[in-house]
Design a protein around this motif. Structure first.
Motif, short mmCIF file in Angstrom:
data_model
loop_
_atom_site.label_atom_id
_atom_site.label_comp_id
_atom_site.label_asym_id
_atom_site.label_seq_id
_atom_site.Cartn_x
_atom_site.Cartn_y
_atom_site.Cartn_z
N ARG A 223 0.81 -1.20 0.00
CA ARG A 223 0.00 0.00 0.00
C ARG A 223 0.85 1.26 0.00
O ARG A 223 1.92 1.31 0.60
N PHE A 224 0.33 2.28 -0.70
CA PHE A 224 0.97 3.59 -0.71
C PHE A 224 -0.06 4.63 -0.27
O PHE A 224 -1.27 4.44 -0.44
N PHE A 225 0.46 5.73 0.28
CA PHE A 225 -0.41 6.71 0.93
C PHE A 225 -0.14 8.10 0.37
O PHE A 225 0.96 8.62 0.50
N ARG A 226 -1.15 8.66 -0.28
CA ARG A 226 -1.03 10.03 -0.78
C ARG A 226 -1.57 10.97 0.30
O ARG A 226 -2.76 10.94 0.62
N ILE A 227 -0.70 11.81 0.86
CA ILE A 227 -1.08 12.72 1.93
C ILE A 227 -1.29 14.11 1.36
O ILE A 227 -0.39 14.71 0.77
N ASP B 123 11.42 17.39 1.12
CA ASP B 123 11.02 18.05 2.36
C ASP B 123 9.53 17.79 2.52
O ASP B 123 8.69 18.47 1.91
N LEU B 124 9.18 16.79 3.31
CA LEU B 124 7.80 16.34 3.41
C LEU B 124 6.86 17.46 3.82
O LEU B 124 5.78 17.64 3.24
N LYS B 125 7.25 18.22 4.81
CA LYS B 125 6.38 19.28 5.31
C LYS B 125 6.04 20.28 4.22
O LYS B 125 4.87 20.56 3.96
N ASN B 126 7.05 20.82 3.56
CA ASN B 126 6.80 21.83 2.53
C ASN B 126 6.03 21.26 1.35
O ASN B 126 5.17 21.93 0.77
N ALA B 127 6.33 20.01 0.98
CA ALA B 127 5.65 19.41 -0.16
C ALA B 127 4.17 19.18 0.14
O ALA B 127 3.31 19.47 -0.70
N VAL B 128 3.86 18.65 1.32
CA VAL B 128 2.46 18.40 1.67
C VAL B 128 1.68 19.71 1.72
O VAL B 128 0.53 19.79 1.29
N LEU B 129 2.30 20.75 2.26
CA LEU B 129 1.60 22.02 2.44
C LEU B 129 1.48 22.83 1.15
O LEU B 129 0.65 23.73 1.07
N SER B 130 2.27 22.50 0.13
CA SER B 130 2.28 23.32 -1.08
C SER B 130 1.77 22.62 -2.34
O SER B 130 1.34 23.30 -3.28
N SER C 203 6.26 1.83 5.37
CA SER C 203 7.31 2.08 6.36
C SER C 203 7.39 3.56 6.71
O SER C 203 7.60 3.93 7.87
N ASN C 204 7.24 4.42 5.73
CA ASN C 204 7.27 5.85 5.99
C ASN C 204 6.05 6.32 6.76
O ASN C 204 6.12 7.29 7.51
N LEU C 205 4.93 5.62 6.56
CA LEU C 205 3.73 5.97 7.31
C LEU C 205 3.99 5.80 8.81
O LEU C 205 3.57 6.62 9.62
N VAL C 206 4.68 4.74 9.15
CA VAL C 206 4.97 4.45 10.55
C VAL C 206 6.07 5.36 11.10
O VAL C 206 5.94 5.89 12.21
N GLU C 207 7.12 5.57 10.31
CA GLU C 207 8.29 6.28 10.82
C GLU C 207 8.27 7.79 10.54
O GLU C 207 8.64 8.60 11.39
N LEU C 208 7.84 8.16 9.34
CA LEU C 208 7.98 9.55 8.91
C LEU C 208 6.74 10.39 9.15
O LEU C 208 6.84 11.54 9.60
N PHE C 209 5.57 9.85 8.89
CA PHE C 209 4.34 10.64 8.97
C PHE C 209 4.08 11.18 10.38
O PHE C 209 3.80 12.37 10.55
N PRO C 210 4.17 10.35 11.43
CA PRO C 210 3.96 10.90 12.79
C PRO C 210 4.94 12.01 13.13
O PRO C 210 4.59 13.00 13.78
N LYS C 211 6.20 11.86 12.69
CA LYS C 211 7.20 12.89 12.96
C LYS C 211 6.83 14.18 12.23
O LYS C 211 6.99 15.29 12.75
N PHE C 212 6.33 14.04 11.00
CA PHE C 212 5.90 15.20 10.24
C PHE C 212 4.77 15.92 10.97
O PHE C 212 4.77 17.15 11.10
N LEU C 213 3.80 15.17 11.48
CA LEU C 213 2.68 15.78 12.20
C LEU C 213 3.17 16.52 13.44
O LEU C 213 2.65 17.58 13.79
N ASP C 214 4.16 15.96 14.12
CA ASP C 214 4.69 16.59 15.33
C ASP C 214 5.43 17.88 15.03
O ASP C 214 5.63 18.72 15.92
#
Length: 227
Positions: free
Chosen positions: A131-135, A197-204, A214-225
């Motif tokens: 599975r892949f996740f488009r945020i 840069d996940l933050k800037n990409a998601v916001l723009s 794997s990124n959903l578990v490791e990266l996404f929560p960190k991005f939210l924080d």
């Protein structure tokens, strides 16, 4: 609403029946859910603390557990795609939460619980079910998303599933249909995001970014924080 190990703020205690839900139209259900969370003060008025997550893959075969549509005890369903809303935790909250109108889990559920019980990243899947996740940031989604529901008609023009009674959703710029842009998720989309840069990409970016299990578990929560 409480869970065995995490407590959600009382302001989030809502009954799922308060939200519009049309089976098989999860993208529209989430669109309306985001609007309602903004309107009733559970989310920021602009939806800045909300993220729409499209789950799919190239073969349009993704297993998710604890789904109401399943007849199995474990609730596993094989969807072509699914859409949920993730809300960044606010002051006083102990966890980011997931709003999924099709889930058997508490509504909403802590992000950690949802990942563990619905995504089950530790469950070994064949490659075609990865599975892949488009945020997508909700303010961007609410302005841009459009669907005339053409994907729910067969070759003869008949409805595969009865559509919602309200009018189709049109983008602010007049676009009548772009759902396919959100649900078409390829392996290469994830590779293209390597090192981004996940933050800037998601916001723009209108279509956000695509990440893996794997990124959903490791990266996404960190991005939210980081917000």
């Amino acid at each position: 609403m409480t869970t065995p190990n995490l407590e959600l703020s009382s302001s989030m205690s809502l009954d799922v029946s308060q939200f519009q839900h049309t089976p098989f139209y999860c993208e529209e259900n989430v669109y309306l859910l985001c609007k309602k969370l903004c309107e009733n003060g559970i989310a920021d008025a602009e939806g800045s603390d909300l993220f729409v997550v499209f789950i799919s893959n190239e073969k349009k075969q993704i297993p998710l557990w604890n789904q109401k549509a399943s007849n199995r005890a474990d609730g596993v369903s094989l969807w072509d795609y699914h859409v949920i809303c993730v809300q960044r935790k606010n002051e006083g909250d102990t966890s980011h939460v997931v709003w999924d109108l099709d889930s058997r889990l508490p509504f909403p559920s802590p992000l950690e619980t949802y990942i563990s019980e619905t995504i089950r990243p530790s469950f070994q899947l064949f490659a075609e079910y990865q599975r892949f996740f488009r945020i997508v940031h909700a303010p961007m989604f609410l302005r841009s998303f459009a669907s005339d529901r053409r994907h729910m008609k067969d070759s003869a023009g008949n409805w595969i599933a009865e559509p919602p009674a309200y009018d189709p959703i049109v983008g602010e710029d007049g676009t009548v249909h772009n759902l396919n842009e959100y649900i078409e998720i390829r392996n290469a989309d994830v590779a293209a995001n390597a090192g981004v840069d996940l933050k800037n990409a998601v916001l723009s970016e209108k279509l956000g970014v695509v990440i893996s299990d794997s990124n959903l578990v490791e990266l996404f929560p960190k991005f939210l924080d980081m917000q």
